[in-house]
Design an enzyme around this catalytic site. Structure first.
Site, PDB file in Angstrom:
ATOM      1  N   GLU A  38       4.932  64.208 -13.410  1.00 24.14           N
ATOM      2  CA  GLU A  38       5.634  65.401 -12.924  1.00 24.14           C
ATOM      3  C   GLU A  38       7.141  65.233 -12.983  1.00 24.14           C
ATOM      4  O   GLU A  38       7.869  66.166 -13.320  1.00 24.14           O
ATOM      5  CB  GLU A  38       5.190  65.715 -11.491  1.00 24.14           C
ATOM      6  CG  GLU A  38       5.678  67.058 -10.952  1.00 24.14           C
ATOM      7  CD  GLU A  38       7.055  67.017 -10.313  1.00 24.14           C
ATOM      8  OE1 GLU A  38       7.651  68.087 -10.106  1.00 24.14           O
ATOM      9  OE2 GLU A  38       7.555  65.907 -10.013  1.00 24.14           O
ATOM     10  N   GLU A  39       7.628  64.048 -12.658  1.00 17.65           N
ATOM     11  CA  GLU A  39       9.074  63.861 -12.555  1.00 17.65           C
ATOM     12  C   GLU A  39       9.773  63.947 -13.909  1.00 17.65           C
ATOM     13  O   GLU A  39      10.919  64.388 -13.979  1.00 17.65           O
ATOM     14  CB  GLU A  39       9.379  62.506 -11.909  1.00 17.65           C
ATOM     15  CG  GLU A  39       8.858  62.351 -10.491  1.00 17.65           C
ATOM     16  CD  GLU A  39       9.600  63.212  -9.472  1.00 17.65           C
ATOM     17  OE1 GLU A  39      10.478  63.991  -9.859  1.00 17.65           O
ATOM     18  OE2 GLU A  39       9.275  63.104  -8.283  1.00 17.65           O
TER      19      GLU A  39
ATOM     20  N   ASP B 105       8.096  61.536  -1.991  1.00 15.98           N
ATOM     21  CA  ASP B 105       7.899  62.351  -3.194  1.00 15.98           C
ATOM     22  C   ASP B 105       7.222  61.500  -4.272  1.00 15.98           C
ATOM     23  O   ASP B 105       7.884  60.856  -5.051  1.00 15.98           O
ATOM     24  CB  ASP B 105       9.266  62.836  -3.680  1.00 15.98           C
ATOM     25  CG  ASP B 105       9.191  63.708  -4.908  1.00 15.98           C
ATOM     26  OD1 ASP B 105       8.119  64.289  -5.165  1.00 15.98           O
ATOM     27  OD2 ASP B 105      10.208  63.796  -5.633  1.00 15.98           O
TER      28      ASP B 105
ATOM     29  N   HIS C  47       1.269  64.500  -7.173  1.00 16.18           N
ATOM     30  CA  HIS C  47       1.556  63.643  -8.342  1.00 16.18           C
ATOM     31  C   HIS C  47       1.793  62.215  -7.881  1.00 16.18           C
ATOM     32  O   HIS C  47       2.379  61.975  -6.834  1.00 16.18           O
ATOM     33  CB  HIS C  47       2.728  64.179  -9.175  1.00 16.18           C
ATOM     34  CG  HIS C  47       4.058  64.211  -8.470  1.00 16.18           C
ATOM     35  ND1 HIS C  47       4.926  63.143  -8.471  1.00 16.18           N
ATOM     36  CD2 HIS C  47       4.674  65.189  -7.768  1.00 16.18           C
ATOM     37  CE1 HIS C  47       6.025  63.467  -7.800  1.00 16.18           C
ATOM     38  NE2 HIS C  47       5.896  64.702  -7.348  1.00 16.18           N
TER      39      HIS C  47
ATOM     40  N   ASP D 101       3.266  59.802  -9.861  1.00 14.73           N
ATOM     41  CA  ASP D 101       4.430  59.167 -10.477  1.00 14.73           C
ATOM     42  C   ASP D 101       5.646  59.370  -9.579  1.00 14.73           C
ATOM     43  O   ASP D 101       5.641  60.226  -8.683  1.00 14.73           O
ATOM     44  CB  ASP D 101       4.694  59.733 -11.867  1.00 14.73           C
ATOM     45  CG  ASP D 101       5.066  61.211 -11.835  1.00 14.73           C
ATOM     46  OD1 ASP D 101       4.284  62.003 -11.252  1.00 14.73           O
ATOM     47  OD2 ASP D 101       6.127  61.595 -12.372  1.00 14.73           O
TER      48      ASP D 101
ATOM     49  N   HIS E 282      14.511  61.334  -4.302  1.00 11.42           N
ATOM     50  CA  HIS E 282      15.306  61.093  -5.508  1.00 11.42           C
ATOM     51  C   HIS E 282      16.590  60.321  -5.206  1.00 11.42           C
ATOM     52  O   HIS E 282      17.396  60.097  -6.112  1.00 11.42           O
ATOM     53  CB  HIS E 282      15.670  62.407  -6.231  1.00 11.42           C
ATOM     54  CG  HIS E 282      14.520  63.139  -6.818  1.00 11.42           C
ATOM     55  ND1 HIS E 282      14.646  64.007  -7.887  1.00 11.42           N
ATOM     56  CD2 HIS E 282      13.211  63.149  -6.509  1.00 11.42           C
ATOM     57  CE1 HIS E 282      13.468  64.525  -8.186  1.00 11.42           C
ATOM     58  NE2 HIS E 282      12.575  64.010  -7.353  1.00 11.42           N
TER      59      HIS E 282
END
Length: 448
Positions: free
Chosen positions: A153-154, A122, A87, A89, A417
């Site tokens: 996705e997030e 990520d 992904h 994003d 994150h």
């Protein structure tokens, strides 16, 4: 036979620059953030794919969802097809004052050994790993390729449940889900299970309004006290989940040490872990219940009054092989049976996402084990994740016979994150080597 390490070393300077450029785009697909940045990242990834030899590229548009990039390289005669997932994003940066450098100004760290920035691990390093593996083969790998790179996705989107509706778009013999990584740098790791997740809200009202704690306290039903009493029943004195019907099994794979976990979690020196038993069992093969929100009067503005209303948001994590809806019902049943201080609770179930347990021992799994040994010099260990990738379960439903392999350039210390997220270039290079070698090894084993 291709010397994957040598070819990858030659490609790495360019791959590093591609990662820096992609990570400089703040592709945050959350409400309130500019959608044009997400679309800019989409266009950049499409250009990278074309450059890597993917000629057939399409775009899947779904309601309220950032565009999904799909692509296809036809399989040579008699060869299998591998779906590559990632992904483009990223998470919001959070409090930028906690970063050592601006989150969307990718900055080299540790004397050029890695890169810091939001999304570098990520999941943009994993996008670049896919690109690198295709470049190693000059855009013509010995297997067919399907590309599925999503852009939301997030935050979650309509794509989470889409694959079973159009399974032909995802038809493959194996799927490489590059949204994971090694348990620690230098230790090759396959993620073989994901816990399920479910939410619910519990609330109660006991009074029409706050009343004087001196005049009424001691007899007037305090909603906050009753809520605290209810929440306390969810765990035993050691912190183990105490709700009947939630599955917990022994974990046989690798795990963190106590010291490593304390560092990764950011535990204060005086804090102690909750629960008993091996860490891997608690994190990955059993339930967890977290109070993620609580409506209560703020301390700084608190009045001397009995609280009339309380509400709590709970997040439940579930054994990878337990039915997540059944587990959610077990928690709802537990709470609805309670009468804390004589009060009745109202419980509302929220979203639920199933866990996933990979099929082990098939030709793709065996091929990936060999390929990762080629890259890292040792056989991969197995771990699980307490987090979730919503699309994995949907892909499994769409193509139930495909083996799903979860790995990537991240590692347990990368800070995804969190402030100062980083990726190590050596991990990225070895991920490229492993994936490129996997294409060869899987094609050979598939023919055999």
């Amino acid at each position: 036979m291709t010397d994957f390490a040598t070819v990858t070393a030659e490609l790495m300077p360019r791959l590093r620059e591609d990662l820096k450029h992609l990570a400089s785009i703040p592709s945050i697909a959350f409400p309130g953030y500019p959608a044009e940045e997400v679309h800019r990242a989409h266009d950049e990834v499409v250009n990278l794919l074309r450059d890597a030899g993917v000629d057939r590229i399409d775009r899947l548009d779904l309601p309220d969802t950032s565009p999904v990039i799909t692509g296809h390289i036809p399989a040579p005669e008699g060869a299998p097809t591998v779906l590559l997932y990632g992904h483009y994003d990223v998470q919001p940066a959070g409090d930028e004052s906690l970063w050592d450098s601006p989150p969307f100004t990718p900055t080299e760290i540790e004397g050029g050994k890695g890169l810091r920035g939001r999304g570098v691990a990520d999941c943009k390093a994993n996008i670049i790993a896919h690109i690198g593996a295709l470049r190693v083969h000059g855009g013509r790998p010995p297997v067919g390729i399907r590309i599925v790179f999503e852009g939301q996705e997030e935050y979650g989107s309509a794509f989470d449940d889409y694959p079973p509706k159009q399974p032909e778009l995802f038809a493959a013999d194996a799927m490489v889900v590059a949204d994971m990584g090694n348990v620690r740098p230098g230790e090759p790791t396959l993620t073989v299970a994901l816990r399920g997740a479910a939410d619910l809200v519990v609330e109660l009202r006991t009074l029409k309004q706050p009343v004087h704690s001196g005049e009424f306290g001691g007899a007037a039903p305090d909603a906050l006290l009753a809520m605290i009493a209810a929440l306390a029943t969810l765990h035993d004195a050691d912190g183990n989940v105490a709700v009947e019907g939630l599955r917990r099994d022994a974990w046989e794979g690798t795990s963190y040490t106590d010291e490593e976990f304390a560092e990764l979690a950011g535990m204060t020196p005086e804090a102690r872990q909750i629960g008993t038993g091996p860490i891997g069992e608690r994190l990955w093969h059993g339930p967890a219940i977290t109070v993620i929100g609580l409506d209560a009067p703020a301390v700084d503005t608190a009045a001397a009054a009995v609280v009339p209303y309380a509400r709590a948001a709970l997040n439940l994590r579930v054994h990878p092989e337990q039915d997540v809806v059944a587990a959610q019902r077990a928690l709802v049943k537990h709470l609805e049976k309670l009468r804390p201080m004589g009060q009745r609770l109202t419980v509302t179930a929220g979203d639920a996402g199933a866990g996933f347990a990979a099929t082990l021992g098939g030709p793709a799994y065996t091929a990936m084990g060999s390929a990762m040994e080629t890259a890292w010099g040792s056989r991969p260990v197995e771990m699980a994740s307490g987090g979730s990738i919503p699309l994995v379960n949907a892909l499994s439903k769409a193509v139930p016979d495909a083996e799903i392999l979860m790995f990537g350039a991240e590692d347990g210390h990368c800070g995804l994150h969190a402030p100062n997220e980083r990726v190590l270039y050596d991990e990225l290079a070895k991920t490229v080597i492993a994936e490129a070698a996997f294409f060869d090894e899987f094609a050979r084993r598939f023919r055999d």
